[in-house]
Design an enzyme around this catalytic site. Structure first.
Site, mmCIF file in Angstrom:
data_model
loop_
_atom_site.group_PDB
_atom_site.id
_atom_site.type_symbol
_atom_site.label_atom_id
_atom_site.label_comp_id
_atom_site.label_asym_id
_atom_site.label_seq_id
_atom_site.Cartn_x
_atom_site.Cartn_y
_atom_site.Cartn_z
ATOM 1 N N ARG A 50 0.808 -1.215 0.000
ATOM 2 C CA ARG A 50 0.000 0.000 0.000
ATOM 3 C C ARG A 50 0.842 1.265 0.000
ATOM 4 O O ARG A 50 0.369 2.347 -0.353
ATOM 5 C CB ARG A 50 -0.898 0.053 1.251
ATOM 6 C CG ARG A 50 -1.982 -0.992 1.242
ATOM 7 C CD ARG A 50 -3.048 -0.644 2.267
ATOM 8 N NE ARG A 50 -3.995 -1.755 2.356
ATOM 9 C CZ ARG A 50 -5.293 -1.594 2.588
ATOM 10 N NH1 ARG A 50 -5.803 -0.397 2.787
ATOM 11 N NH2 ARG A 50 -6.091 -2.633 2.637
ATOM 12 N N VAL A 136 -1.609 -9.649 -26.047
ATOM 13 C CA VAL A 136 -0.746 -9.846 -27.215
ATOM 14 C C VAL A 136 -0.404 -8.506 -27.860
ATOM 15 O O VAL A 136 -1.291 -7.730 -28.199
ATOM 16 C CB VAL A 136 -1.415 -10.759 -28.271
ATOM 17 C CG1 VAL A 136 -0.482 -10.983 -29.454
ATOM 18 C CG2 VAL A 136 -1.827 -12.090 -27.651
ATOM 19 N N LYS A 209 1.838 -15.938 -26.733
ATOM 20 C CA LYS A 209 1.125 -15.021 -27.629
ATOM 21 C C LYS A 209 0.771 -15.715 -28.940
ATOM 22 O O LYS A 209 -0.325 -15.539 -29.472
ATOM 23 C CB LYS A 209 1.975 -13.783 -27.878
ATOM 24 C CG LYS A 209 2.189 -12.945 -26.616
ATOM 25 C CD LYS A 209 3.295 -11.924 -26.834
ATOM 26 C CE LYS A 209 3.549 -11.088 -25.603
ATOM 27 N NZ LYS A 209 4.813 -10.308 -25.738
#
Lengths: 433, 433
Positions: A50, A136, A209
């Site tokens: 955080r 991709v 990909k």
């Protein structure tokens, strides 16, 4: 007129891309609202630390330490998964979100390449979107181009330069003449390569990909396991030099082709003609080449990674969801996908470049040529330069005519075992580009 | 499960593209049905000559001699307008179809560039699609890329090589060394140029497309009248040669840029660095370059015309309609478009190439240089070769530093009126590519 309700977004993972998404959605809020027909607002986030300064103001957002909480959070309409990794919290978050009927946008190529079929079926059952434009080629809208723009055509080929890190390294090796290890270090220092570079340089990222592109292009279930994968670690400065001399450049390509025999999918270094369009794509740029029966050849080139390009892809998916567009994740419903068989690497064909380190003495070439002849491999040309090394070795380069991969592999193992051959041979496939 | 109803298509205009659409929708019917979620079937056509052989079987289709009948035909769900022309039957058909609440797909760039604002408003009122992917860059899904893929980004630049005929002619001039007229004749014989080539070679076709791209990219109403248009007729074999010598190639580019001052839109021949990506785009290929604040630079390259590529674009629009996607024609509703001002050509800036035919005698260069200095135009380089023509003239080429167009035009008219300058000067703008 009633103001349309905002699309409330929960983002899991606040790395470079996550912070980039928050920034983009805020900076271009008015423009995005005009195009989406309603405001798109980040309302909740999840990340581990955080206190880290991410360069964006996170005040007023609900913060969850456990990303899985976003799947159950009632005040959001869509989950953006930017955690990464094919398993663990990313997979759990996406699965649970879809099961609860919540649309998901993700940039996670590993998750989609390995589990995209199952996840798409879940999304379909729930009647919500599973969108992964950012998975991709970053800023290049190639998922949309394949799934919608080219939806009417039968594609025969898809692929290209899918990993910017490898393309940067190969470009820098060519420009500087330095070897892989040196250039990799430099790329790491510049932030173009990870501390553990294996996913990139071993071709795995490109293979994720390619599996996604091939599934979309050929309308069949995504199948990472059938992708043949080789990386660029074995490419030497010598190879870069020889390639240039022969009129080629070396690129790590993802190649998927459809023929009567089925679909071949492979990622490996390639020699491509130096004047071909794909050879001109240098540095961190990506390029996707598609070829269809009606459309002919297309090339889409742009930045494949980075906060800005990836955030535009995530936000484009969010706009589609805000507009109510609902296209099946793989372009057709799960039941309508085809079952084209996969062609194994051993059944592929092509021309080959072969670099050997041999003992410089009479008869060596004849011996090697004999092995190639016995394996049915026909030679197109040979390169040998004088100047041999201190150990008496000399590099020779052989270029073959079109050959079956199986014949080439056979020849390679026989050549490697010859006494006159000193190091492991380097084989690089030659592609038309 | 109920079989979903077919999307019934009426096609007006059965030229190459119309016949290509019929062929594509039939050949890929199964694949298109899988992706569209329902069959897409041509049920009615309209064309003038019923007897012409178009290479496709038209039996069983309703045939209308008057295209306007398609707007009223009850047995079709969508009208595909492939008649062409900004006025006349094409405009009437599209207008009436939209008014009757029928979606329209068109490849008509002139119609969309000139009347796209009005037509989109009609489509919006009717709640139906007006789709024109095929109007720009044929098989390259650039409309979808801009309207959806890059919808979240603020673009600063759009344009590229938008006319295949001009690119073919300029490529052939460079490769053969021949002049414009000869190469044009050859292009006409090959079918790459029309019998009346003016729409192409005078830059009008590219300007229509640029107006459409600029409207989508910058989210403002389409405005053809503000596009500055010049064609390629004045490009000589000499210019091609000088450009090569200077390290450039000559391309007809469409260029739209957004700056604080507004939007400039212009189509004219340009010198681009010969190693720039756009310079590599040769022959009948088109390429669109987009640049956005977040996405960076993208280039989309492919076939800009022809039956196959254009038919894939038309069919992609039909698939969107069959799926029920409904994105506003200009990416945002008419009321949400911005009102960026147009920057006139005279306010543009750039480097310039200037070829003059001058009398070969002492003092000529000094005289010309003096005019440029007086107009505030600063010279970067000059080229002059020996060998002058039979009439005693000699060509000289000047390249300027960045200059205001207005200053350049002033200098040009003063130079043209000098006694030592023989023909009208040829000015070509230099672009970074």
């Amino acid at each position: 007129m009633m103001t349309p309700a905002s699309l409330r977004v929960g983002i899991a993972g606040l790395g470079t891309v996550g912070a980039g998404c928050v920034r983009l959605l805020r900076k271009n809020a008015a423009l995005i609202e005009a195009r989406a027909g309603r405001p798109i607002v980040v309302t909740a986030v999840s990340a581990r630390d955080r206190s880290r300064d991410r360069g964006v103001d996170l005040d007023g957002l609900r913060w969850y330490d456990d990303p899985l909480s976003l799947a159950a959070e009632r005040e959001i309409d869509v989950v953006v998964e930017l955690i990464g990794g094919a398993e663990g919290p990313a997979r759990r978050l996406v699965t649970e979100s879809l099961q609860r009927g919540r649309p998901v946008v993700t940039a996670n190529k590993a998750l989609i390449a390995l589990h995209g079929g199952t996840l798409a079926a879940m999304a379909e059952r729930a009647g919500v979107a599973l969108a992964f434009e950012a998975a991709v080629a970053g800023g290049i809208p190639v998922i949309k181009a394949l799934r919608e723009g080219l939806a009417a055509d039968r594609l025969v080929r898809i692929g290209g330069i899918l990993n910017g890190t490898c393309n940067y390294i190969l470009t820098a090796m060519r420009e500087s003449g330095r070897d892989f290890a040196t250039v990799l270090e430099e790329a790491q220092a510049l932030g173009y390569a990870e501390a553990d570079p294996s996913t990139d340089v071993d071709g795995i990222d490109a293979a994720h990909k390619l599996a996604i592109l091939a599934a979309l292009a050929f309308g069949r279930p995504v199948d990472f396991s059938s992708v043949h994968v080789e990386g660029i670690r074995r490419i030497g400065a010598l190879d870069i030099g020889f390639a240039t001399e022969l009129g080629y450049r070396i690129k790590l390509l993802g190649i998927a082709r459809r023929s009567e025999r089925g679909v071949e999918t492979r990622v490996h270094p390639c020699l491509v003609p130096q004047h071909s369009p794909i050879a001109q794509v240098e540095g961190v740029f990506n390029a996707v080449v598609a070829e269809g029966e009606f459309v002919g050849r297309l090339m889409l080139e742009g930045r494949g990674a980075g906060a800005g390009p990836t955030a535009t892809a995530v936000a484009a998916d969010l706009i589609d969801i805000a507009r109510g567009s609902l296209v099946p994740a793989w372009g057709a419903s799960s039941g309508a996908l085809s079952s084209l068989t996969s062609v194994p690497m051993s059944a592929c064909r092509g021309d080959y470049y072969l670099r050997l380190s041999v003992i410089d003495r009479p008869g060596v070439i004849a011996e090697i040529a004999g092995v190639l002849r016995d394996c049915g491999v026909s030679l197109k040309s040979m390169l040998q330069h004088g100047g041999n090394a201190a150990d008496g070795s000399v590099p020779i380069v052989l270029v073959t005519h079109e050959t079956a991969e199986s014949a080439m592999q056979d020849a390679l193992s026989r050549i490697a075992s010859l006494d006159v051959v000193l190091d492991a041979p380097t084989m690089i496939r030659i592609e038309p580009g």
